[in-house]
Design an enzyme around this catalytic site. Structure first.
Site, PDB file in Angstrom:
ATOM      1  N   ASN A  38       0.858  -1.188   0.000  1.00 32.70           N
ATOM      2  CA  ASN A  38       0.000   0.000   0.000  1.00 32.70           C
ATOM      3  C   ASN A  38       0.894   1.238   0.000  1.00 32.70           C
ATOM      4  O   ASN A  38       1.491   1.568   1.021  1.00 32.70           O
ATOM      5  CB  ASN A  38      -0.894  -0.051   1.262  1.00 32.70           C
ATOM      6  CG  ASN A  38      -1.728   1.197   1.441  1.00 32.70           C
ATOM      7  OD1 ASN A  38      -1.825   2.033   0.529  1.00 32.70           O
ATOM      8  ND2 ASN A  38      -2.333   1.335   2.614  1.00 32.70           N
ATOM      9  N   GLU A  86      -5.385  -4.994  11.077  1.00 36.03           N
ATOM     10  CA  GLU A  86      -4.382  -3.923  11.172  1.00 36.03           C
ATOM     11  C   GLU A  86      -4.628  -3.113  12.441  1.00 36.03           C
ATOM     12  O   GLU A  86      -5.408  -2.148  12.423  1.00 36.03           O
ATOM     13  CB  GLU A  86      -4.508  -2.990   9.957  1.00 36.03           C
ATOM     14  CG  GLU A  86      -4.086  -3.618   8.664  1.00 36.03           C
ATOM     15  CD  GLU A  86      -3.457  -2.574   7.749  1.00 36.03           C
ATOM     16  OE1 GLU A  86      -2.320  -2.802   7.306  1.00 36.03           O
ATOM     17  OE2 GLU A  86      -4.079  -1.539   7.495  1.00 36.03           O
ATOM     18  N   GLY A 141       2.545   2.287  10.926  1.00 35.42           N
ATOM     19  CA  GLY A 141       3.499   3.386  10.750  1.00 35.42           C
ATOM     20  C   GLY A 141       4.215   3.813  12.025  1.00 35.42           C
ATOM     21  O   GLY A 141       4.794   4.893  12.076  1.00 35.42           O
ATOM     22  N   SER A 161       3.586  -2.003  10.608  1.00 36.00           N
ATOM     23  CA  SER A 161       5.034  -1.967  10.857  1.00 36.00           C
ATOM     24  C   SER A 161       5.751  -3.245  10.416  1.00 36.00           C
ATOM     25  O   SER A 161       6.635  -3.742  11.131  1.00 36.00           O
ATOM     26  CB  SER A 161       5.315  -1.665  12.328  1.00 36.00           C
ATOM     27  OG  SER A 161       4.898  -0.352  12.640  1.00 36.00           O
ATOM     28  N   GLU A 220      -6.765   4.820   8.070  1.00 37.81           N
ATOM     29  CA  GLU A 220      -6.538   6.228   7.696  1.00 37.81           C
ATOM     30  C   GLU A 220      -7.768   6.818   7.022  1.00 37.81           C
ATOM     31  O   GLU A 220      -8.041   8.012   7.150  1.00 37.81           O
ATOM     32  CB  GLU A 220      -5.285   6.328   6.807  1.00 37.81           C
ATOM     33  CG  GLU A 220      -4.016   6.142   7.634  1.00 37.81           C
ATOM     34  CD  GLU A 220      -2.842   5.547   6.882  1.00 37.81           C
ATOM     35  OE1 GLU A 220      -2.855   5.511   5.634  1.00 37.81           O
ATOM     36  OE2 GLU A 220      -1.882   5.101   7.558  1.00 37.81           O
ATOM     37  N   HIS A 254      -9.564   1.108   5.404  1.00 39.94           N
ATOM     38  CA  HIS A 254      -8.259   1.359   6.040  1.00 39.94           C
ATOM     39  C   HIS A 254      -8.438   2.376   7.167  1.00 39.94           C
ATOM     40  O   HIS A 254      -9.225   3.322   7.038  1.00 39.94           O
ATOM     41  CB  HIS A 254      -7.259   1.871   4.997  1.00 39.94           C
ATOM     42  CG  HIS A 254      -5.855   1.871   5.516  1.00 39.94           C
ATOM     43  ND1 HIS A 254      -5.393   2.867   6.352  1.00 39.94           N
ATOM     44  CD2 HIS A 254      -4.838   0.996   5.360  1.00 39.94           C
ATOM     45  CE1 HIS A 254      -4.132   2.597   6.673  1.00 39.94           C
ATOM     46  NE2 HIS A 254      -3.768   1.468   6.085  1.00 39.94           N
ATOM     47  N   LYS A 292       0.027   4.243  -0.191  1.00 40.87           N
ATOM     48  CA  LYS A 292      -0.648   5.413   0.400  1.00 40.87           C
ATOM     49  C   LYS A 292      -0.483   6.621  -0.542  1.00 40.87           C
ATOM     50  O   LYS A 292      -0.560   6.438  -1.747  1.00 40.87           O
ATOM     51  CB  LYS A 292      -0.118   5.668   1.812  1.00 40.87           C
ATOM     52  CG  LYS A 292      -0.212   4.389   2.663  1.00 40.87           C
ATOM     53  CD  LYS A 292      -0.001   4.599   4.120  1.00 40.87           C
ATOM     54  CE  LYS A 292      -0.115   3.256   4.832  1.00 40.87           C
ATOM     55  NZ  LYS A 292      -0.050   3.355   6.268  1.00 40.87           N
TER      56      LYS A 292
HETATM   57  P1  PGA Z   1       2.875   0.351   7.792  1.00 44.06           P
HETATM   58  O1  PGA Z   1       1.377   0.546   7.221  1.00 44.06           O
HETATM   59  O2  PGA Z   1       3.405  -0.935   7.184  1.00 44.06           O
HETATM   60  O3  PGA Z   1       3.610   1.560   7.320  1.00 44.06           O
HETATM   61  O4  PGA Z   1       2.764   0.243   9.263  1.00 44.06           O
HETATM   62  C1  PGA Z   1       0.503  -0.540   7.084  1.00 44.06           C
HETATM   63  C2  PGA Z   1      -0.788  -0.074   6.480  1.00 44.06           C
HETATM   64  O5  PGA Z   1      -1.227   1.037   6.767  1.00 44.06           O
HETATM   65  O6  PGA Z   1      -1.419  -0.796   5.698  1.00 44.06           O
END
Ligand code: PGA
Length: 252
Positions: A9, A166, A172, A212, A96, A94, A11
């Protein structure tokens, strides 16, 4: 059993088309000999029609879609549009999107249904925040997000859904969820799906972990916690690291 599924992803990255093409091509090259993993890249909308997945071992996915097919909805992209651009998957729900764009379980449910009609495979994300975890609400939150997100979906539709656990606090942050907790949450998801759809649907449902991930911790979620794939954010922007993740999990 299906192939393991590794989703990258991107983003809201990278900023230029040139960088996007380069990144995509490096990933394609990095995993060119790997056949037992389904690798999917989810770039931002503007790059979807430009990165070339044809004849490639990398599949294309979108990071979101709208719940209507077409019409006066400024700024939205419909599932059929994405399908027609060559997307096979779409990330939905997601954290976010939930956090910054106020997406509700009901909106996500509508998106999953429209995506399925357009023959896109939804990667449906669920997970609790740190605050909810601290209050001991993780299981209830997971159950509620899951049940509301798949409300009204048929058994046939469910065969094309993938669920991603998740935990929001692991996204992140550089603090991945420990293997035992992740496994427990994965089992809870499968238990809920078994109760609603029965064993034959549930046993084939791919459940992914995300949060992460890097090339050092990725394999444990597959081989120790029994996930069927991974949703990778930050590390998917580094082609060497992302290819290494795919290679690590492709070991028999
Ligand atoms: P990350 O994000 O691997 O940067 O923690 C995972 C995600 O948001 O799908």
């Amino acid at each position: 059993m299906n192939k393991l599924l590794i989703i990258g992803n991107w983003k809201c990255n990278p900023i230029t088309l040139q960088e996007a093409k380069k990144l995509f091509n490096l990933v394609k090259r990095g995993i060119r000999n790997i056949e037992n993993v389904e690798t999917v890249i989810c770039p931002p909308f503007p790059y979807l029609s430009i990165v070339n997945c044809q004849m490639s071992n990398v599949k294309l996915g979108a990071q979101d879609c709208f719940w209507e097919e077409k019409g006066a909805f400024t700024g939205e992209a419909s599932p059929s549009m994405l399908k027609n651009l060559g997307c096979q998957y779409v990330i939905l729900g997601h954290s976010e999107r939930r956090r910054y764009f106020n997406e509700t379980d009901e909106m996500i449910n509508k998106k999953i249904k429209t995506a399925l009609i357009a023959k896109l495979k939804p990667i449906f994300c669920i997970g609790e925040t740190q605050k909810q975890r601290d209050k001991g609400e993780s299981s209830n939150i997971l159950k509620s997000q899951l049940e509301k997100g798949i409300l009204g979906i048929s058994k046939k539709g469910m065969k094309n859904v993938t669920i991603a656990y998740e935990p929001v606090w692991a996204i992140g942050t550089g603090k991945p969820c420990d293997i035992n907790t992740a496994q427990t949450m994965g089992l809870l998801i499968r238990k809920i799906i078994t109760r609603i759809f029965g064993y034959s649907i549930s046993k084939k449902l791919p459940i992914l972990y995300g949060g992460s991930l890097n090339s050092k911790n990725a394999a444990s979620y597959i081989f120790e916690a029994n996930f069927q794939g991974l949703l990778v954010g930050g590390a998917s922007l580094n082609p060497q690291e992302f290819s290494k993740i795919v290679k690590e999990v492709s070991r028999d």
